[in-house]
Design a protein around this motif. Structure first.
Motif, PDB file in Angstrom:
ATOM      1  N   ARG A 104     -32.167  39.623   4.549  1.00  0.00           N
ATOM      2  CA  ARG A 104     -31.492  39.473   5.851  1.00  0.00           C
ATOM      3  C   ARG A 104     -30.018  39.138   5.663  1.00  0.00           C
ATOM      4  N   HIS A 111     -26.570  41.305   6.595  1.00  0.00           N
ATOM      5  CA  HIS A 111     -25.465  40.689   7.350  1.00  0.00           C
ATOM      6  C   HIS A 111     -24.129  40.901   6.643  1.00  0.00           C
ATOM      7  N   ARG A 121     -36.093  44.361  11.821  1.00  0.00           N
ATOM      8  CA  ARG A 121     -35.550  44.517  13.174  1.00  0.00           C
ATOM      9  C   ARG A 121     -34.662  43.334  13.545  1.00  0.00           C
ATOM     10  N   GLU A 122     -35.070  42.143  13.151  1.00  0.00           N
ATOM     11  CA  GLU A 122     -34.252  40.958  13.438  1.00  0.00           C
ATOM     12  C   GLU A 122     -32.918  41.023  12.703  1.00  0.00           C
ATOM     13  N   THR A 176     -30.550  43.511  14.349  1.00  0.00           N
ATOM     14  CA  THR A 176     -29.956  43.050  15.607  1.00  0.00           C
ATOM     15  C   THR A 176     -28.595  42.409  15.386  1.00  0.00           C
ATOM     16  N   GLY A 177     -28.446  41.668  14.295  1.00  0.00           N
ATOM     17  CA  GLY A 177     -27.171  41.011  14.022  1.00  0.00           C
ATOM     18  C   GLY A 177     -26.232  41.826  13.169  1.00  0.00           C
ATOM     19  N   THR A 205     -23.689  44.315  13.115  1.00  0.00           N
ATOM     20  CA  THR A 205     -22.760  45.085  13.947  1.00  0.00           C
ATOM     21  C   THR A 205     -22.025  46.102  13.090  1.00  0.00           C
ATOM     22  N   GLU A 230     -25.861  50.823  11.094  1.00  0.00           N
ATOM     23  CA  GLU A 230     -27.169  51.255  11.596  1.00  0.00           C
ATOM     24  C   GLU A 230     -28.224  50.976  10.531  1.00  0.00           C
TER      25      GLU A 230
END
Length: 666
Positions: free
Chosen positions: A434, A438, A465-466, A469-470, A472, A475
């Protein structure tokens, strides 16, 4: 009487008949199915003698003393008799010879050997036995005391009486790296010591460190047994008089609470008026704040997962970057130093860049302690400021009378190559994935895409998916699949991606060593390269540096070994406290970072140019050049084409595929 006699005779005959039947039964041949009692056979005499001797030994101390006396007399008496009978000066009478034998036996066994009346002989033997008992008891007490002391020393419970030493608390994958680097850093010191406190056997720790670290030179390794979270055990390594205390991370994130407890115990063991520098490491971000509070002001707390994720996200875009960090973090080559430079006060930072022929100036430490990497080149170096340099050693950073000359004719002034959209592939998923997503999104160009392929069912899909979401500007597309299966890897067309990240599972989720599945995935990617004839740019995250040697990848491949990376960082920071801010800036998402840029952006391709010329060209773009990578030697060890801090006067022909290593914020 006759009746009684007859009865007795009948019973005697009956008994004889029964005995006869028994003997016949015993003497009768036995078939396979016979059920009679086996014949009792007597054991051999030597076995019976050994059995009898063993039984006598169970009689206790008296039996042992008796056998010892018998054994001594069995040897001493015959030998003494031979000595007397073969002596030319021996007496003639048998009584006199017997007395001579007795004297020889007494002198040998320290029994006096006096002759005379039986009472005199008995008293001398008694005195000799008393003296022997006293001496034996005294020797036994001394032996027991020495043995007890040796056992206590072996347990590692004695107190270390050192000053200015380095204390290492805990035992984890970083221990070998930390101790090895500290030994290398102290190689030029006259006297240094490293005290290790861990809940392990002292002898085992010493043997393992001796095998892994090798010769420690003038540095002494001292191991003590005890829990780092126990204040009573901490006293054994004298943290109050130490120069720095390193608190190693545990193997699992849920054990970070024990790190916090160890820091609290350390604060309790050290007086408030005797502050000690502390470098601690946690794995989970949830414990970082608690660790900082427990360690107190001025302590450095590193987070394994965050640093690893930052470096992985940087290396996947810049092949070879992990080798640059390896060169800068270990003490074997060139590394960061903070030096005094009073002679540079009043000059601009741009002028200082070329003042050191054997060092690369990359930043300034202001008088208030603030660290500035790659500051504005027009900013002045003020009195009291110190310089951050990359050098082979701090004593090699010596300014020259005249700056190194550069060749204006080969400097290129074209704008940097604009970034393009990227296609990245992430194989595997763990708790650091994750964060990797980021950090990748923080530098992603528009229309960049990250494909994630991992197994784990709905839990992994929800985690992806989580993370998406963050993210930006990036894709994120998830594909369910096992990266250790050939059909999964072969269906991905990994050669078409700009970079591939291989992650192993978390230790608790994978069932076995986390690196094992990563090695399988690398083997499949290697086979894909062979069959397709196209290279795959891969960066692999590993936990154990020993697995890097057996990884099925090409020479010079990128590895981010979290255990080794953290160990190197801890060792560097322990030797120079200001480097904590330097590395924080280098690894921060929005700060200055290390980048590999095409050499054609700085000098003319195919032309001869000195490194001073490259430094000047980079300075005009607001960058600090610290080295280069020759792609021609990328597969040749041990440096794989990486050269950090070359001499300013060193000249070479620059190829189109060469890279310049710079520190910049853009």
């Amino acid at each position: 009487m006759q009746k009684t006699s007859g009865g007795t005779a009948r019973r005697s005959r009956a008994g004889s008949a029964r005995v006869g039947k028994q003997r016949q039964h015993q003497d009768a041949p036995r078939g396979p199915g016979s059920r009679g009692t086996e014949v009792t056979r007597r054991a051999p005499l030597n076995a019976q003698a050994r059995y009898w001797f063993d039984n006598t030994l169970t009689g206790g101390v008296a039996a042992l003393i008796g056998w010892l006396a018998v054994a001594c007399l069995a040897i001493v008496v015959p030998v003494s008799a031979v000595l007397v009978w073969t002596d030319d000066k021996a007496p003639d009478s048998l009584r006199a010879k017997a007395a001579a034998v007795w004297r020889t036996v007494g002198q040998t066994l320290r029994l006096g050997g006096e002759v005379g009346s039986p009472l005199r002989i008995a008293l001398t033997v008694l005195l000799a036995l008393v003296a022997l008992f006293y001496v034996s008891t005294l020797v036994s007490l001394i032996t027991a005391a020495i043995t007890e002391k040796l056992v206590a020393l072996r347990l590692g419970h004695s107190t270390v009486l050192e000053e200015g030493h380095t204390v290492v608390l805990g035992w984890s994958a970083q221990i070998h790296t930390v101790v090895t680097e500290l030994v290398a850093a102290n190689a030029n010191q006259r006297r240094s010591a490293i005290a290790v406190l861990a809940d392990r056997d002292k002898t085992e720790m010493e043997e393992e460190l001796r095998a892994e670290v090798g010769d420690t030179g003038r540095t002494r390794l001292i191991c003590r047994n005890g829990r780092p979270a126990d204040p009573a055990a901490l006293v054994r390594v004298s943290p109050g008089s130490a120069d720095v205390v390193l608190v190693l991370p545990r193997d699992e994130p849920d054990e970070d609470a024990d790190i916090v407890k160890s820091l609290l115990s350390l604060r309790a063991a050290v007086d408030d008026d005797c502050p000690v520098r502390i470098v601690a490491v946690v794995r989970d971000e949830r414990y970082r704040l608690a660790a900082r509070l427990a360690a107190g002001p001025g302590a450095v707390v590193l987070e394994v997962d965050d640093i690893t994720a930052r470096l992985v996200s940087q290396c996947v875009r810049q092949p070879g970057l992990s080798l640059v960090y390896q060169e800068l973090l270990d003490f074997a080559g060139d590394e960061f130093y903070v030096i005094d430079a009073p002679e540079q006060a009043g000059r601009t930072f741009g002028q200082v860049l070329s003042a050191y022929p054997a060092a690369c100036v990359v930043g300034v430490v202001r008088a208030d302690g603030a660290v500035r990497l790659n500051p504005p080149f027009a900013s002045a170096v003020l009195p009291g400021d110190r310089l951050v340099v990359i050098a082979h050693d701090d004593d090699t950073a010596v300014p020259a009378d005249d700056p190194a000359a550069f060749d204006e004719s080969v400097i290129v002034s074209r704008p940097p190559t604009p970034p393009c959209p990227e296609r990245l592939l992430l194989l595997g998923w763990n708790r650091r994935a994750r964060r990797i997503v980021h950090h990748l999104s923080g530098h992603a160009t528009a229309e960049s895409v990250l494909h994630v392929v991992a197994d784990g069912g709905e839990a992994t899909a929800a985690a992806v998916r989580e993370a998406a979401t963050g993210a930006t500007g990036l894709e994120v597309v998830f594909h369910q699949g096992d990266p250790t299966l050939p059909e999964t890897v072969n269906s991905l067309n990994a050669c078409a991606y700009d970079g591939v990240i291989v992650l192993g599972p978390d230790r608790s989720a994978g069932g076995g060593a986390p690196d094992d599945r990563a090695l399988v995935t690398l083997l499949l990617l290697r086979d894909l390269e062979r069959t397709s004839g196209r290279p795959v740019s891969v960066v692999t995250e590993m936990t154990d540096d020993r697995n890097r040697a057996i990884a099925p990848v090409g020479p010079g491949a990128d590895f981010v070994v979290s255990g080794e990376l953290i160990g190197l960082l801890m060792a560097q920071i322990s030797q120079n406290w200001r480097l904590a801010d330097v590395f924080e800036d280098l690894l921060a998402p929005g700060g200055n970072g290390i980048h590999l840029r095409p050499a054609g952006d700085y000098v003319r391709e195919g032309h001869l140019a000195s490194f001073a010329t490259v430094v000047e060209s980079a300075a005009r773009r607001g960058e600090c050049a610290i080295g280069y990578r020759s792609r021609e030697r990328a597969t040749v060890g041990p440096d794989h084409g990486i050269r950090v801090n070359p001499p300013k006067t060193a000249a070479r022909f620059w190829r189109a595929d060469d890279d310049v290593i710079v520190i910049t914020d853009h």
